[in-house]
Scaffold this motif. Structure first.
Motif, PDB file in Angstrom:
ATOM      1  N   UNK A 196     -14.957 -12.598  -7.948  1.00  0.00           N
ATOM      2  CA  UNK A 196     -14.426 -12.087  -9.207  1.00  0.00           C
ATOM      3  C   UNK A 196     -13.274 -12.969  -9.673  1.00  0.00           C
ATOM      4  N   UNK A 197     -12.904 -12.831 -10.901  1.00  0.00           N
ATOM      5  CA  UNK A 197     -11.879 -13.662 -11.518  1.00  0.00           C
ATOM      6  C   UNK A 197     -11.207 -12.843 -12.612  1.00  0.00           C
ATOM      7  N   UNK A 198     -10.098 -13.335 -13.110  1.00  0.00           N
ATOM      8  CA  UNK A 198      -9.365 -12.613 -14.152  1.00  0.00           C
ATOM      9  C   UNK A 198     -10.264 -12.409 -15.365  1.00  0.00           C
ATOM     10  N   UNK A 199     -10.379 -11.156 -15.788  1.00  0.00           N
ATOM     11  CA  UNK A 199     -11.223 -10.849 -16.931  1.00  0.00           C
ATOM     12  C   UNK A 199     -12.661 -10.562 -16.592  1.00  0.00           C
ATOM     13  N   UNK A 200     -12.994 -10.560 -15.308  1.00  0.00           N
ATOM     14  CA  UNK A 200     -14.377 -10.284 -14.906  1.00  0.00           C
ATOM     15  C   UNK A 200     -14.766  -8.854 -15.276  1.00  0.00           C
ATOM     16  N   UNK A 201     -16.046  -8.641 -15.570  1.00  0.00           N
ATOM     17  CA  UNK A 201     -16.528  -7.314 -15.945  1.00  0.00           C
ATOM     18  C   UNK A 201     -16.297  -6.300 -14.830  1.00  0.00           C
ATOM     19  N   UNK A 202     -15.888  -5.105 -15.209  1.00  0.00           N
ATOM     20  CA  UNK A 202     -15.794  -3.985 -14.283  1.00  0.00           C
ATOM     21  C   UNK A 202     -17.179  -3.347 -14.192  1.00  0.00           C
ATOM     22  N   UNK A 203     -17.793  -3.415 -13.026  1.00  0.00           N
ATOM     23  CA  UNK A 203     -19.160  -2.929 -12.857  1.00  0.00           C
ATOM     24  C   UNK A 203     -19.221  -1.521 -12.276  1.00  0.00           C
ATOM     25  N   UNK A 204     -18.091  -0.866 -12.204  1.00  0.00           N
ATOM     26  CA  UNK A 204     -18.025   0.443 -11.554  1.00  0.00           C
ATOM     27  C   UNK A 204     -19.037   1.429 -12.129  1.00  0.00           C
ATOM     28  N   UNK A 205     -19.201   1.428 -13.444  1.00  0.00           N
ATOM     29  CA  UNK A 205     -20.072   2.410 -14.082  1.00  0.00           C
ATOM     30  C   UNK A 205     -21.494   1.903 -14.327  1.00  0.00           C
ATOM     31  N   UNK A 206     -21.775   0.691 -13.876  1.00  0.00           N
ATOM     32  CA  UNK A 206     -23.128   0.171 -14.054  1.00  0.00           C
ATOM     33  C   UNK A 206     -24.065   0.777 -13.005  1.00  0.00           C
ATOM     34  N   UNK A 207     -25.141   1.429 -13.403  1.00  0.00           N
ATOM     35  CA  UNK A 207     -26.000   2.120 -12.436  1.00  0.00           C
ATOM     36  C   UNK A 207     -26.663   1.192 -11.426  1.00  0.00           C
ATOM     37  N   UNK A 208     -27.012  -0.016 -11.855  1.00  0.00           N
ATOM     38  CA  UNK A 208     -27.662  -0.951 -10.935  1.00  0.00           C
ATOM     39  C   UNK A 208     -26.673  -1.399  -9.860  1.00  0.00           C
ATOM     40  N   UNK A 209     -25.468  -1.777 -10.289  1.00  0.00           N
ATOM     41  CA  UNK A 209     -24.456  -2.210  -9.327  1.00  0.00           C
ATOM     42  C   UNK A 209     -24.031  -1.053  -8.426  1.00  0.00           C
ATOM     43  N   UNK A 210     -23.932   0.133  -9.001  1.00  0.00           N
ATOM     44  CA  UNK A 210     -23.560   1.308  -8.202  1.00  0.00           C
ATOM     45  C   UNK A 210     -24.613   1.580  -7.138  1.00  0.00           C
ATOM     46  N   UNK A 211     -25.890   1.396  -7.471  1.00  0.00           N
ATOM     47  CA  UNK A 211     -26.964   1.587  -6.501  1.00  0.00           C
ATOM     48  C   UNK A 211     -26.868   0.573  -5.374  1.00  0.00           C
ATOM     49  N   UNK A 212     -26.538  -0.676  -5.730  1.00  0.00           N
ATOM     50  CA  UNK A 212     -26.370  -1.720  -4.711  1.00  0.00           C
ATOM     51  C   UNK A 212     -25.204  -1.379  -3.794  1.00  0.00           C
ATOM     52  N   UNK A 213     -24.115  -0.912  -4.363  1.00  0.00           N
ATOM     53  CA  UNK A 213     -22.942  -0.565  -3.560  1.00  0.00           C
ATOM     54  C   UNK A 213     -23.238   0.590  -2.595  1.00  0.00           C
ATOM     55  N   UNK A 214     -24.078   1.505  -3.025  1.00  0.00           N
ATOM     56  CA  UNK A 214     -24.402   2.641  -2.158  1.00  0.00           C
ATOM     57  C   UNK A 214     -25.287   2.233  -0.981  1.00  0.00           C
ATOM     58  N   UNK A 215     -26.147   1.242  -1.216  1.00  0.00           N
ATOM     59  CA  UNK A 215     -27.138   0.897  -0.194  1.00  0.00           C
ATOM     60  C   UNK A 215     -26.774  -0.341   0.630  1.00  0.00           C
ATOM     61  N   UNK A 216     -25.796  -1.126   0.150  1.00  0.00           N
ATOM     62  CA  UNK A 216     -25.419  -2.380   0.835  1.00  0.00           C
ATOM     63  C   UNK A 216     -23.927  -2.386   1.115  1.00  0.00           C
ATOM     64  N   UNK A 217     -23.537  -3.320   1.946  1.00  0.00           N
ATOM     65  CA  UNK A 217     -22.118  -3.551   2.201  1.00  0.00           C
ATOM     66  C   UNK A 217     -21.636  -4.601   1.220  1.00  0.00           C
ATOM     67  N   UNK A 218     -20.796  -4.210   0.255  1.00  0.00           N
ATOM     68  CA  UNK A 218     -20.312  -5.116  -0.791  1.00  0.00           C
ATOM     69  C   UNK A 218     -18.863  -5.458  -0.533  1.00  0.00           C
ATOM     70  N   UNK A 219     -18.559  -6.741  -0.562  1.00  0.00           N
ATOM     71  CA  UNK A 219     -17.197  -7.221  -0.329  1.00  0.00           C
ATOM     72  C   UNK A 219     -16.712  -7.944  -1.573  1.00  0.00           C
TER      73      UNK A 219
END
Length: 219
Positions: A196-219
């Motif tokens: 990530x970098x300054x100004x990067x998109x906040x993906x917290x509310x994105x359903x696809x990214x949220x699904x990945x976070x639930x099923x994978x280890x995201x760092x």
């Protein structure tokens, strides 16, 4: 100046360098050093004002831009391994022994890290490295891309998901593909590193990214 971390590790402090980003391990070592702009986009006027004895550049374009200012050395950062890069820079400053020591220490740390990961049952897991946001996500497909790719894929010998690993196995310089969020899950391994970098998109509310976070280890 490119690869400021390599130069600092060899015991040389430059008079100026490309921008040093927050979080860089060597940031404190370069306090007070002049900034020349982003990588691959140096400010020629700033370089001229400093009247350097030597310039180290990362690309043929920057070499052409700066070569008439002072003796200039092109180090193809994205095409060299850490060992090759260190040896090249060390030969400029007569720091060959220091480079050998650094490489030996690096290899020792790599072996220790492999054992730690193996003991934790992680070494054989797949790793994805991504950067981007809602409009597109870059999938790192090279050991030379940066973002930890060399450490993960070359030194630790860890693998990416098969669709990504096929490309990593055949490319020798920085490479990555931009894909849509809709197909991102197809490129995700057991563990995910998102740069990530300054100004990067906040993906917290994105359903696809949220699904990945639930099923994978995201760092």
């Amino acid at each position: 100046m490119i690869s400021p971390g390599d130069v600092v590790a060899l015991g040389v402090k430059p008079i100026a360098t490309s921008d040093v980003y927050d979080g860089a391990a060597y940031k404190s070592e370069l306090e007070g050093v002049n900034a020349l702009g982003t990588w691959f986009e140096p400010n020629p006027e700033a370089v001229i004002d400093l009247d350097p004895d030597l310039i180290i550049v990362p690309s043929e374009e920057t070499y052409t831009l700066l070569k008439d200012i002072a003796p200039t050395v092109y180090i193809p950062y994205e095409k060299l391994s850490t060992e090759e890069r260190l040896h090249s820079i060390a030969s400029i400053f007569g720091k060959e022994q220091e480079a050998e020591t650094l490489i030996t220490n690096l290899n020792n740390k790599v072996e220790e890290s492999k054992k730690t990961l193996a003991d934790a049952g992680i070494l054989d897991k797949t790793i994805s490295i991504v950067e981007g946001g809602l409009k597109g996500m870059v999938i790192v497909e090279s050991k030379q891309f940066g973002r930890g790719s060399q450490a993960v894929y070359e030194y630790l010998g860890m693998k990416a998901p098969e669709v990504v690993q096929k490309k990593i196995d055949v490319v020798s310089d920085a490479a990555g593909s931009t894909i849509s969020m809709e197909v991102l899950p197809e490129y995700i391994g057991d563990y995910v590193f998102r740069s990530v970098y300054e100004g990067a998109d906040n993906l917290t509310d994105n359903p696809i990214w949220s699904s990945i976070r639930r099923s994978k280890k995201v760092v």
